[in-house]
Design an enzyme around this catalytic site. Structure first.
Site, PDB file in Angstrom:
ATOM      1  N   LYS A  74      51.182  45.685  33.318  1.00  0.00           N
ATOM      2  CA  LYS A  74      51.035  46.799  34.250  1.00  0.00           C
ATOM      3  C   LYS A  74      52.310  47.612  34.453  1.00  0.00           C
ATOM      4  CE  LYS A  74      46.766  46.800  36.066  1.00  0.00           C
ATOM      5  NZ  LYS A  74      45.941  48.006  36.268  1.00  0.00           N
ATOM      6  N   ASP A 121      46.086  44.360  43.339  1.00  0.00           N
ATOM      7  CA  ASP A 121      45.770  42.939  43.497  1.00  0.00           C
ATOM      8  C   ASP A 121      46.992  42.097  43.148  1.00  0.00           C
ATOM      9  OD1 ASP A 121      45.463  43.376  40.504  1.00  0.00           O
ATOM     10  OD2 ASP A 121      45.246  41.204  40.701  1.00  0.00           O
TER      11      ASP A 121
END
Length: 396
Positions: A74, A121
């Site tokens: 990410k 998350d």
């Protein structure tokens, strides 16, 4: 195991993928990432024993647990989008952006200390926090209810002011956006909506570094089948866009989602020109994929390029964790978390479960097939990882 699927036919009248998810865009993203200290391509792992056992030519897995020491891919999107935003604020062309430039005293004197905010998350927020800290800025991170404490602590250790909310993922995104507007912070999110598209697109462009590395590591031999996990669809759209326009032959592209958060599957199934969100708690263990509202930019790419959309239960992802963590024969071990192993879990089920034989044939998978998956994260929730791996090797 529960697996539902939809095949999405494509019109021959529309282009395979819109710009800019092409080779030039990928090279631009990689140029920036390679300027960051510690950059190195993550491994592309070959699994010959599994391929031989399941009757395909090859299976490769891109292992993102090595990315900048952050255990997930990410950071590629978070870092590139923050760099592009700083470039926009300072009128610096994208091709001139580098880590050295953005960490210089001259640049920081011009910007002052900025605050970047996001909802996550875990993995995306950690990447945003790490990047902001490295560049001399601050970050605020909101996490949905049920987020693992370990992921929260990892984000805090990366430098963010982070908290777990009592909201689901999409409401946490709305909270982050509200706080950005109230406080003059910069929102860094891969969910796009009208009026908020530049940063999500830059995030998707940042993810292209992963695809470019894999393409080069494959020695430009295109996979015949590409399996991608999806939350909002930003990563999946990025990779699907790249592999639809760079190789001479486009692979069959399959998108997998948890059945508790299958917004892309539902949108593809309806195929009515509208997005179909999922609401509620979305309590899958595939936490990184528990997003209820599709990214508009990601979906625009996927509707042109993805062939199959899969909605599947948690035990399919667990299968992937176990097959990678307890590999067959001499295959190397890959530590892959719940979201990271989702695509490999589906591939293993597809190749071994007689109930999926018709789907396997429809996809054209045979002894000549070259399969590519991405393990998008390592064991970012080690307690659950050990619980799954304790079940032992998979009997094929």
């Amino acid at each position: 195991m529960s697996v539902n699927y939809i095949h999405l036919p494509h019109s021959t009248q529309e282009s395979a993928t819109p710009d800019p998810f092409d080779l030039a865009c990928a090279q631009a993203a990689r140029r920036f990432h390679s300027s960051i200290p510690g950059y190195a391509p993550t491994p592309l792992v070959c699994l010959p024993s599994l391929a031989a056992k399941t009757g395909v030519a090859s299976i490769h897995v891109k292992d993102e647990s090595y990315r900048f020491g952050l255990d997930a891919f990410k950071v590629l999107g978070g870092s590139y989008s923050i760099a592009r935003k700083l470039g926009e604020l300072l009128d610096i062309p994208a091709e001139d952006l580098s880590y050295e430039l953005l960490t210089s005293r001259e640049i920081h004197d011009k910007t002052g200390t900025l605050t970047f905010v996001t909802a996550t998350d875990g993995n995306h927020g950690r990447g945003v926090a790490w990047t902001a800290s490295r560049l001399g800025h601050q970050s605020v991170v909101y996490m949905p209810k049920g987020s693992a404490q370990e992921r929260l602590e990892n984000i805090r250790q990366a430098g963010a002011n982070a908290q777990i909310t009592d909201l689901n993922y999409d409401d946490a995104v709305r909270l982050a956006n509200q706080k950005a507007e109230e406080n003059g912070w910069i929102m860094v999110q891969d969910t796009a909506w009208e009026g908020y598209e530049d940063i999500p697109r830059w995030i998707m462009e940042g993810y292209l570094t992963l695809s470019l590395e894999a393409w080069e590591q494959l020695k430009e031999i295109a996979p015949t089948h590409l399996f991608l996990q999806a939350g909002v669809g930003a990563f999946a759209g990025s990779a699907a866009g790249f592999f639809s326009c760079v190789p001479e032959t486009k692979p069959v592209i399959t998108i997998v989602e948890p059945d508790k958060a299958d917004c892309l599957y539902l949108t593809a199934r309806a195929n009515d020109g509208k997005l179909h969100p999922v609401t509620g708690d979305m309590d899958s263990m595939m936490a990184g994929l528990c997003c209820g509202e599709p990214c508009t930019i990601g979906w625009e790419v996927l509707r042109r390029t993805a062939d199959y959309f899969i909605s599947m239960s948690d035990d399919v992802a667990a299968l992937g964790m176990r097959i990678l963590g307890n590999p067959l024969g001499s295959d190397p071990k890959i530590i892959s978390g719940e979201s990271g192993a989702a695509s490999m879990g589906f591939v293993t089920a597809l190749l071994t479960d007689e109930k999926l034989e018709n789907l396997k044939k429809a996809m054209g998978i045979n002894e000549h097939s070259r399969i590519l998956c991405v393990s998008t994260e390592g064991a970012t929730d080690r307690e659950n990882y050990q619980k799954i791996l304790a079940k032992g090797p998979v009997e094929l």
